[in-house]
Design a protein around this motif. Structure first.
Motif, PDB file in Angstrom:
ATOM      1  N   SER A 121       0.847  -1.188   0.000  1.00 55.32           N
ATOM      2  CA  SER A 121       0.000   0.000   0.000  1.00 55.32           C
ATOM      3  C   SER A 121       0.884   1.241   0.000  1.00 55.32           C
ATOM      4  O   SER A 121       2.114   1.139   0.027  1.00 55.32           O
ATOM      5  CB  SER A 121      -0.915   0.012   1.230  1.00 55.32           C
ATOM      6  N   GLU A 122       0.256   2.405  -0.005  1.00 53.76           N
ATOM      7  CA  GLU A 122       1.025   3.660  -0.026  1.00 53.76           C
ATOM      8  C   GLU A 122       1.819   3.868   1.257  1.00 53.76           C
ATOM      9  O   GLU A 122       2.797   4.610   1.281  1.00 53.76           O
ATOM     10  CB  GLU A 122       0.089   4.853  -0.258  1.00 53.76           C
ATOM     11  N   VAL A 123       1.436   3.168   2.339  1.00 53.34           N
ATOM     12  CA  VAL A 123       2.136   3.294   3.619  1.00 53.34           C
ATOM     13  C   VAL A 123       3.556   2.731   3.512  1.00 53.34           C
ATOM     14  O   VAL A 123       4.434   3.074   4.315  1.00 53.34           O
ATOM     15  CB  VAL A 123       1.343   2.579   4.736  1.00 53.34           C
ATOM     16  N   MET A 124       3.802   1.892   2.519  1.00 53.16           N
ATOM     17  CA  MET A 124       5.132   1.299   2.339  1.00 53.16           C
ATOM     18  C   MET A 124       6.198   2.368   2.143  1.00 53.16           C
ATOM     19  O   MET A 124       7.375   2.152   2.464  1.00 53.16           O
ATOM     20  CB  MET A 124       5.093   0.359   1.131  1.00 53.16           C
ATOM     21  N   TYR A 125       5.791   3.524   1.636  1.00 54.90           N
ATOM     22  CA  TYR A 125       6.751   4.615   1.398  1.00 54.90           C
ATOM     23  C   TYR A 125       6.570   5.701   2.452  1.00 54.90           C
ATOM     24  O   TYR A 125       5.478   6.226   2.637  1.00 54.90           O
ATOM     25  CB  TYR A 125       6.540   5.205   0.006  1.00 54.90           C
ATOM     26  N   LYS A 126       7.668   6.007   3.173  1.00 51.57           N
ATOM     27  CA  LYS A 126       7.612   7.009   4.246  1.00 51.57           C
ATOM     28  C   LYS A 126       8.056   8.365   3.695  1.00 51.57           C
ATOM     29  O   LYS A 126       9.177   8.510   3.207  1.00 51.57           O
ATOM     30  CB  LYS A 126       8.505   6.590   5.407  1.00 51.57           C
ATOM     31  N   GLN A 127       7.192   9.329   3.821  1.00 56.02           N
ATOM     32  CA  GLN A 127       7.501  10.663   3.305  1.00 56.02           C
ATOM     33  C   GLN A 127       8.596  11.358   4.109  1.00 56.02           C
ATOM     34  O   GLN A 127       9.377  12.133   3.567  1.00 56.02           O
ATOM     35  CB  GLN A 127       6.229  11.530   3.303  1.00 56.02           C
ATOM     36  N   ASP A 128       8.666  11.049   5.412  1.00 54.39           N
ATOM     37  CA  ASP A 128       9.653  11.750   6.240  1.00 54.39           C
ATOM     38  C   ASP A 128      11.086  11.332   5.908  1.00 54.39           C
ATOM     39  O   ASP A 128      12.010  12.144   5.970  1.00 54.39           O
ATOM     40  CB  ASP A 128       9.363  11.528   7.725  1.00 54.39           C
ATOM     41  N   THR A 129      11.266  10.070   5.536  1.00 52.24           N
ATOM     42  CA  THR A 129      12.615   9.595   5.201  1.00 52.24           C
ATOM     43  C   THR A 129      12.836   9.484   3.701  1.00 52.24           C
ATOM     44  O   THR A 129      13.957   9.215   3.265  1.00 52.24           O
ATOM     45  CB  THR A 129      12.872   8.217   5.834  1.00 52.24           C
ATOM     46  N   GLN A 130      11.752   9.660   2.926  1.00 51.67           N
ATOM     47  CA  GLN A 130      11.835   9.524   1.467  1.00 51.67           C
ATOM     48  C   GLN A 130      12.385   8.162   1.072  1.00 51.67           C
ATOM     49  O   GLN A 130      13.234   8.022   0.189  1.00 51.67           O
ATOM     50  CB  GLN A 130      12.706  10.638   0.870  1.00 51.67           C
ATOM     51  N   ALA A 131      11.899   7.125   1.758  1.00 47.85           N
ATOM     52  CA  ALA A 131      12.356   5.759   1.484  1.00 47.85           C
ATOM     53  C   ALA A 131      11.246   4.788   1.850  1.00 47.85           C
ATOM     54  O   ALA A 131      10.335   5.114   2.623  1.00 47.85           O
ATOM     55  CB  ALA A 131      13.624   5.437   2.277  1.00 47.85           C
ATOM     56  N   THR A 132      11.323   3.579   1.286  1.00 48.75           N
ATOM     57  CA  THR A 132      10.357   2.550   1.636  1.00 48.75           C
ATOM     58  C   THR A 132      10.722   1.950   2.989  1.00 48.75           C
ATOM     59  O   THR A 132      11.808   2.198   3.515  1.00 48.75           O
ATOM     60  CB  THR A 132      10.336   1.433   0.575  1.00 48.75           C
ATOM     61  N   LEU A 133       9.831   1.129   3.520  1.00 49.04           N
ATOM     62  CA  LEU A 133      10.081   0.519   4.823  1.00 49.04           C
ATOM     63  C   LEU A 133      11.254  -0.458   4.795  1.00 49.04           C
ATOM     64  O   LEU A 133      11.813  -0.786   5.837  1.00 49.04           O
ATOM     65  CB  LEU A 133       8.827  -0.202   5.315  1.00 49.04           C
ATOM     66  N   ASP A 134      11.622  -0.946   3.598  1.00 54.08           N
ATOM     67  CA  ASP A 134      12.783  -1.825   3.500  1.00 54.08           C
ATOM     68  C   ASP A 134      14.000  -1.114   2.926  1.00 54.08           C
ATOM     69  O   ASP A 134      14.944  -1.752   2.466  1.00 54.08           O
ATOM     70  CB  ASP A 134      12.469  -3.092   2.693  1.00 54.08           C
ATOM     71  N   GLY A 135      13.987   0.239   2.964  1.00 54.23           N
ATOM     72  CA  GLY A 135      15.186   1.013   2.675  1.00 54.23           C
ATOM     73  C   GLY A 135      15.378   1.455   1.243  1.00 54.23           C
ATOM     74  O   GLY A 135      16.406   2.067   0.917  1.00 54.23           O
ATOM     75  N   GLU A 136      14.426   1.189   0.340  1.00 50.11           N
ATOM     76  CA  GLU A 136      14.573   1.614  -1.061  1.00 50.11           C
ATOM     77  C   GLU A 136      14.237   3.102  -1.203  1.00 50.11           C
ATOM     78  O   GLU A 136      13.353   3.617  -0.515  1.00 50.11           O
ATOM     79  CB  GLU A 136      13.650   0.799  -1.966  1.00 50.11           C
ATOM     80  N   THR A 137      14.950   3.782  -2.091  1.00 55.40           N
ATOM     81  CA  THR A 137      14.677   5.197  -2.356  1.00 55.40           C
ATOM     82  C   THR A 137      14.355   5.391  -3.833  1.00 55.40           C
ATOM     83  O   THR A 137      14.705   4.565  -4.680  1.00 55.40           O
ATOM     84  CB  THR A 137      15.887   6.068  -1.985  1.00 55.40           C
ATOM     85  N   LEU A 138      13.699   6.485  -4.127  1.00 54.51           N
ATOM     86  CA  LEU A 138      13.285   6.774  -5.497  1.00 54.51           C
ATOM     87  C   LEU A 138      14.358   7.551  -6.252  1.00 54.51           C
ATOM     88  O   LEU A 138      14.971   8.471  -5.706  1.00 54.51           O
ATOM     89  CB  LEU A 138      11.993   7.582  -5.502  1.00 54.51           C
ATOM     90  N   ALA A 139      14.571   7.169  -7.505  1.00 56.48           N
ATOM     91  CA  ALA A 139      15.465   7.922  -8.387  1.00 56.48           C
ATOM     92  C   ALA A 139      14.663   8.841  -9.294  1.00 56.48           C
ATOM     93  O   ALA A 139      15.102   9.943  -9.631  1.00 56.48           O
ATOM     94  CB  ALA A 139      16.313   6.972  -9.231  1.00 56.48           C
ATOM     95  N   GLN A 140      13.484   8.384  -9.688  1.00 52.03           N
ATOM     96  CA  GLN A 140      12.611   9.174 -10.568  1.00 52.03           C
ATOM     97  C   GLN A 140      11.161   8.945 -10.186  1.00 52.03           C
ATOM     98  O   GLN A 140      10.793   7.886  -9.662  1.00 52.03           O
ATOM     99  CB  GLN A 140      12.801   8.764 -12.040  1.00 52.03           C
TER     100      GLN A 140
END
Length: 414
Positions: A121-140
């Motif tokens: 769900s959208e909760v998987m991505y944390k806005q405060d850390t800009q990363a998913t719960l398993d540590g992935e970050t967005l490039a684009q």
């Protein structure tokens, strides 16, 4: 004689037989160095785990639902978990179902058979850390949003491998087929591995968990990721979750909940046991070094029997002879301890720099997680103290033997 004179005699003895002194110290050097290396690497790994937990969030709670789901009333629907979060806003801030599956992924004529598909769900991505719960970050682009999950929209977030291999790095807005259904790419994850390869960590796709369940032909979610409101409320949140699940299943074996703090404690406990075993094995070298010191000191007593007889005939007491040989055993072990500490720190630094990048890459953690093999001050002080203690302990027997020599027999010794 005073202690200063004893030390002068000990240093003079070391200078007289340099090779013997080196061989005496070798076991201590190897033992202390091995202990320092093991402790340094263990501390580095422990710090890396702590950093990973911090990056994922210490308020993360994972719940595995084994259930007695038979498609009837005992089936736990994801909606019930959302209702649980809404009912306890003081301790729970969100929940994401977590579904892992595989399906036919195609782009044009190319089929990707080893791609892992995650339904969240959208909760998987944390806005405060800009990363998913398993540590992935967005490039684009962006991650899945509430409307995407609520309406089960056919949008996805690609891993770096698929974005590069299928679209040449220009994936945003393009479509990719998942299970025969076209999905629009709305986001691309940053590369987390050293290399982009099929079946690797970067060969993945995030879609809505509802869509992932359709791909699986199932309505059951076995893993949920809850977010507590803070680190302080994580334990209370776990109690709420367990209480709800027990009321639902009436069976404690139907589920299992673990906070990140509990996971860290479990990992650290296992690492602690492993380090104790390795340190105990390395300490065998210290024992061998102590036996070497005792052997050399026994040889020294034999070689200096006449000297001992002369000293006793001139009025030296047993304690004077005993202290002389005990102190002579101290400098080799102390110097060996210092050299072993320096050797251990150097090797730990080199090995840490070599394997650190590999560990971080294989664990698939974020770029803010590092590996640094550094010994603690306590480990250094304990290692030095143990090395000196071993020298004195194993030097006592030869010293006691020298102290008990009869001066007449010693003078007659050839």
């Amino acid at each position: 004689m005073n202690i200063t004179q004893y030390f002068k005699l000990a240093i003079k003895s070391l200078k007289t037989s340099k090779m013997r002194a080196f061989l005496t110290m070798l076991g201590i050097i190897i033992g202390v160095g091995a202990v320092i290396i093991i402790i340094s690497l263990g501390n580095g790994l422990q710090k890396m785990v702590d950093q990973q937990v911090e990056s994922m969030g210490v308020n993360l709670i994972q719940t595995y639902v084994y259930g007695r789901g038979d498609g009837t009333t005992m089936q736990l629907a994801p909606e019930r978990m959302y209702e649980l979060v809404d009912a306890h806003p003081e301790v729970l801030s969100g929940v994401s179902p977590y579904v892992s599956t595989n399906a036919r992924v195609r782009h044009g004529a190319t089929e990707y058979e080893r791609t892992t598909i995650y339904g969240v769900s959208e909760v998987m991505y944390k806005q405060d850390t800009q990363a998913t719960l398993d540590g992935e970050t967005l490039a684009q682009g962006r991650f899945l949003q509430y409307i995407d999950v609520e309406r089960s929209q056919n949008v996805c977030v690609l891993g770096a491998y698929l974005a590069e291999d299928a679209f040449g790095g220009d994936a945003l807005g393009k479509t990719i087929s998942i299970g025969g259904v076209p999905y629009t790419v709305v986001g691309v994850l940053r590369q987390s591995g050293d290399t982009l390869q099929e079946g690797g960590r970067d060969d993945q796709i995030y879609i809505s968990y509802n869509n992932a369940l359709k791909l699986m032909g199932s309505r059951t979610v076995n893993l949920y990721m809850f977010m507590a409101t803070s680190r302080d409320t994580a334990a209370a949140a776990k109690t709420v979750i367990d209480g709800y699940l027990f009321d639902f299943f009436q069976d404690e074996d139907a589920y299992y909940t673990m906070t990140m703090a509990e996971q860290v404690q479990m990992i650290n406990a296992m690492m602690g046991v492993a380090m104790l075993v390795l340190v105990a094995i390395a300490a065998i070298s210290l024992l061998v070094g102590g036996i070497g010191i005792m052997n050399i000191m026994l040889v020294s007593v034999t070689e200096r029997t006449r000297e001992i007889g002369i000293r006793k005939s001139l009025g030296a007491k047993r304690r004077d002879i005993r202290w002389q040989f005990i102190i002579e055993a101290g400098p080799p072990s102390a110097i060996g301890g210092v050299v072993g500490i320096l050797f251990g720190c150097l090797v730990a630094t080199v090995v840490g720099s070599l394997i650190g990048g590999v560990l971080v890459s294989q664990m698939g953690v974020g770029s803010n997680v590092t590996f640094s093999a550094t010994p603690t001050t306590g480990a250094v002080l304990v290692s030095f103290g143990v090395s000196v203690g071993i020298g004195i302990l194993f030097g006592y027997l030869p010293a006691n033997k020298a102290a008990k020599l009869n001066p007449i027999d010693a003078l007659r010794y050839d």
